[in-house]
Design an enzyme around this catalytic site. Sequence first.
Site, PDB file in Angstrom:
ATOM      1  N   GLY A  10       0.829  -1.211   0.000  1.00 62.41           N
ATOM      2  CA  GLY A  10       0.000   0.000   0.000  1.00 62.41           C
ATOM      3  C   GLY A  10       0.858   1.252   0.000  1.00 62.41           C
ATOM      4  N   GLY A  56      -0.679   4.610  -1.017  1.00 60.62           N
ATOM      5  CA  GLY A  56      -1.844   5.105  -0.281  1.00 60.62           C
ATOM      6  C   GLY A  56      -1.482   6.327   0.560  1.00 60.62           C
ATOM      7  N   THR A 112      -3.681  -1.853   8.705  1.00 59.75           N
ATOM      8  CA  THR A 112      -5.016  -1.853   8.107  1.00 59.75           C
ATOM      9  C   THR A 112      -6.041  -2.326   9.123  1.00 59.75           C
ATOM     10  OG1 THR A 112      -3.951  -2.432   6.029  1.00 59.75           O
ATOM     11  CG2 THR A 112      -6.344  -2.662   6.130  1.00 59.75           C
ATOM     12  N   PRO A 151      -4.426  -1.070  16.368  1.00 58.19           N
ATOM     13  CA  PRO A 151      -5.574  -0.345  15.826  1.00 58.19           C
ATOM     14  C   PRO A 151      -5.250   1.123  15.609  1.00 58.19           C
ATOM     15  CG  PRO A 151      -6.029  -1.097  18.082  1.00 58.19           C
ATOM     16  CD  PRO A 151      -4.700  -1.668  17.677  1.00 58.19           C
ATOM     17  N   ASN A 152      -4.257   1.629  16.338  1.00 55.92           N
ATOM     18  CA  ASN A 152      -3.843   3.018  16.122  1.00 55.92           C
ATOM     19  C   ASN A 152      -2.352   3.162  16.420  1.00 55.92           C
ATOM     20  OD1 ASN A 152      -3.603   5.872  16.053  1.00 55.92           O
ATOM     21  ND2 ASN A 152      -5.788   6.006  16.459  1.00 55.92           N
ATOM     22  N   PHE A 153      -1.597   3.635  15.436  1.00 61.02           N
ATOM     23  CA  PHE A 153      -0.154   3.784  15.608  1.00 61.02           C
ATOM     24  C   PHE A 153       0.232   5.177  16.115  1.00 61.02           C
ATOM     25  CE2 PHE A 153       0.022  -0.082  13.091  1.00 61.02           C
ATOM     26  CZ  PHE A 153       1.132  -0.723  13.614  1.00 61.02           C
ATOM     27  N   HIS A 186     -13.847  10.401  11.114  1.00 56.71           N
ATOM     28  CA  HIS A 186     -12.803  10.133  10.123  1.00 56.71           C
ATOM     29  C   HIS A 186     -13.159  10.742   8.769  1.00 56.71           C
ATOM     30  CE1 HIS A 186     -11.502   7.092  13.050  1.00 56.71           C
ATOM     31  NE2 HIS A 186     -10.330   7.147  12.447  1.00 56.71           N
ATOM     32  N   LYS A 209     -12.733   6.590   4.534  1.00 56.05           N
ATOM     33  CA  LYS A 209     -12.483   5.443   5.419  1.00 56.05           C
ATOM     34  C   LYS A 209     -13.605   4.427   5.225  1.00 56.05           C
ATOM     35  CE  LYS A 209     -11.567   4.042  10.191  1.00 56.05           C
ATOM     36  NZ  LYS A 209     -10.480   3.123   9.836  1.00 56.05           N
ATOM     37  N   GLY A 233     -11.245   0.802  14.136  1.00 55.76           N
ATOM     38  CA  GLY A 233     -10.557  -0.170  14.999  1.00 55.76           C
ATOM     39  C   GLY A 233     -10.207   0.440  16.347  1.00 55.76           C
ATOM     40  N   THR A 234      -9.849   1.723  16.343  1.00 51.93           N
ATOM     41  CA  THR A 234      -9.492   2.394  17.604  1.00 51.93           C
ATOM     42  C   THR A 234     -10.698   2.484  18.527  1.00 51.93           C
ATOM     43  OG1 THR A 234      -7.855   3.699  16.433  1.00 51.93           O
ATOM     44  CG2 THR A 234      -8.552   4.533  18.574  1.00 51.93           C
TER      45      THR A 234
HETATM   46  P1  NAP Z   1      -5.642   4.464   1.085  1.00 56.06           P
HETATM   47  O1  NAP Z   1      -5.189   5.874   0.832  1.00 56.06           O
HETATM   48  O2  NAP Z   1      -6.927   3.991   0.476  1.00 56.06           O
HETATM   49  O3  NAP Z   1      -4.444   3.503   0.640  1.00 56.06           O
HETATM   50  C1  NAP Z   1      -4.562   2.124   0.487  1.00 56.06           C
HETATM   51  C2  NAP Z   1      -3.588   1.713  -0.598  1.00 56.06           C
HETATM   52  O4  NAP Z   1      -3.539   0.287  -0.660  1.00 56.06           O
HETATM   53  C3  NAP Z   1      -3.984   2.218  -1.986  1.00 56.06           C
HETATM   54  O5  NAP Z   1      -2.851   2.749  -2.645  1.00 56.06           O
HETATM   55  C4  NAP Z   1      -4.492   0.940  -2.655  1.00 56.06           C
HETATM   56  O6  NAP Z   1      -4.353   0.951  -4.058  1.00 56.06           O
HETATM   57  C5  NAP Z   1      -3.551  -0.068  -2.046  1.00 56.06           C
HETATM   58  N1  NAP Z   1      -3.991  -1.446  -2.220  1.00 56.06           N
HETATM   59  C6  NAP Z   1      -5.242  -1.942  -2.407  1.00 56.06           C
HETATM   60  N2  NAP Z   1      -5.208  -3.286  -2.510  1.00 56.06           N
HETATM   61  C7  NAP Z   1      -3.906  -3.641  -2.398  1.00 56.06           C
HETATM   62  C8  NAP Z   1      -3.231  -4.877  -2.409  1.00 56.06           C
HETATM   63  N3  NAP Z   1      -3.878  -6.037  -2.581  1.00 56.06           N
HETATM   64  N4  NAP Z   1      -1.878  -4.896  -2.235  1.00 56.06           N
HETATM   65  C9  NAP Z   1      -1.191  -3.752  -2.075  1.00 56.06           C
HETATM   66  N5  NAP Z   1      -1.779  -2.523  -2.042  1.00 56.06           N
HETATM   67  C10 NAP Z   1      -3.123  -2.485  -2.195  1.00 56.06           C
HETATM   68  O7  NAP Z   1      -5.790   4.203   2.655  1.00 56.06           O
HETATM   69  P2  NAP Z   1      -4.918   4.796   3.857  1.00 56.06           P
HETATM   70  O8  NAP Z   1      -5.579   6.011   4.402  1.00 56.06           O
HETATM   71  O9  NAP Z   1      -3.484   4.865   3.465  1.00 56.06           O
HETATM   72  O10 NAP Z   1      -5.150   3.668   4.968  1.00 56.06           O
HETATM   73  C11 NAP Z   1      -4.834   2.317   4.717  1.00 56.06           C
HETATM   74  C12 NAP Z   1      -5.426   1.436   5.807  1.00 56.06           C
HETATM   75  O11 NAP Z   1      -4.781   1.719   7.037  1.00 56.06           O
HETATM   76  C13 NAP Z   1      -6.931   1.655   6.085  1.00 56.06           C
HETATM   77  O12 NAP Z   1      -7.522   0.419   6.436  1.00 56.06           O
HETATM   78  C14 NAP Z   1      -6.949   2.559   7.284  1.00 56.06           C
HETATM   79  O13 NAP Z   1      -8.131   2.412   8.050  1.00 56.06           O
HETATM   80  C15 NAP Z   1      -5.747   2.034   8.025  1.00 56.06           C
HETATM   81  N6  NAP Z   1      -5.104   2.992   8.921  1.00 56.06           N
HETATM   82  C16 NAP Z   1      -4.674   2.508  10.108  1.00 56.06           C
HETATM   83  C17 NAP Z   1      -3.981   3.327  10.967  1.00 56.06           C
HETATM   84  C18 NAP Z   1      -3.472   2.777  12.252  1.00 56.06           C
HETATM   85  O14 NAP Z   1      -2.894   3.546  13.034  1.00 56.06           O
HETATM   86  N7  NAP Z   1      -3.614   1.480  12.523  1.00 56.06           N
HETATM   87  C19 NAP Z   1      -3.740   4.665  10.626  1.00 56.06           C
HETATM   88  C20 NAP Z   1      -4.210   5.128   9.390  1.00 56.06           C
HETATM   89  C21 NAP Z   1      -4.880   4.284   8.530  1.00 56.06           C
HETATM   90  P3  NAP Z   1      -5.625   1.410  -4.970  1.00 56.06           P
HETATM   91  O15 NAP Z   1      -5.720   2.888  -4.763  1.00 56.06           O
HETATM   92  O16 NAP Z   1      -5.202   1.016  -6.333  1.00 56.06           O
HETATM   93  O17 NAP Z   1      -6.822   0.671  -4.455  1.00 56.06           O
END
Ligand code: NAP
Length: 209
Positions: free
Chosen positions: A7, A10, A71, A94-96, A123, A127, A133-134
Amino acid sequence: MRLALLGHEGKVGRVLGPALEAEGYEVRGFGRGDPLEVAGFDAAVDFTTPAAATENVRRCLEQDLHCVLGTSGVDVESLAPLAEGRGRVLFYAPNFALGAVLMMRFAEQAAAYLPRAEIIELHHESKRDAPSGTAKATAARLVERAPIHSVRLPGLVAHQEVLLGGEGQLLTIRHDTFSREAFVPGVLLAVEKLGTLPPGLTVGLDALL
Ligand code: NAP
């Protein structure tokens, strides 16, 4: 250490890639549709989509990589036996953002005295999962079942309020993430500590602090 960043294009991935490289890690990005041939890498970091991440993590564990999963919306418990069986670490937070971890900790402490709580998580509109998750992780740490309210609006990044009500008083504990840089120190910490964790699933930055 060689890292596969799943990702990388993203919103989070674009910030994480350069930050990991600045720390001296060798990083290769994998996007949607890229063949996930990662044998020989040390670890994978996944910030993709709930639909993609389960299969991504499964494939990385099968190729003997440790995994740091950001994710949300993934059934991590179902991946734990595979991680354990391969002798690899699956770390999920769930949150970094460190401030969010403190928010959860403070909410848990406060709920011992003010058990009636409700959670509002807010959010950005893209999203995909709700509640966050948080919010679910926070609710699991409180004394009574806390209802969760989800808001999805343009202009927001990631925000959460825990409201704890008592007779004649309200305590609000709030955390705001304004940019994806907030997640970088937590991910760096998780990657750095992978070698110290037992094989199998570890959940939450709390375990590393
Ligand atoms: P995003 O902007 O939608 O980015 C996701 C990326 O993953 C996109 O570039 C997407 O490509 C790509 N992708 C889709 N399927 C894939 C695959 N099979 N293999 C590799 N890459 C793939 O989302 P984001 O805001 O960066 O967030 C990503 C995830 O992290 C979400 O689930 C979000 O809830 C989570 N998150 C968690 C935290 C935490 O602290 N735990 C913090 C922030 C976000 P396409 O555009 O081509 O689909």
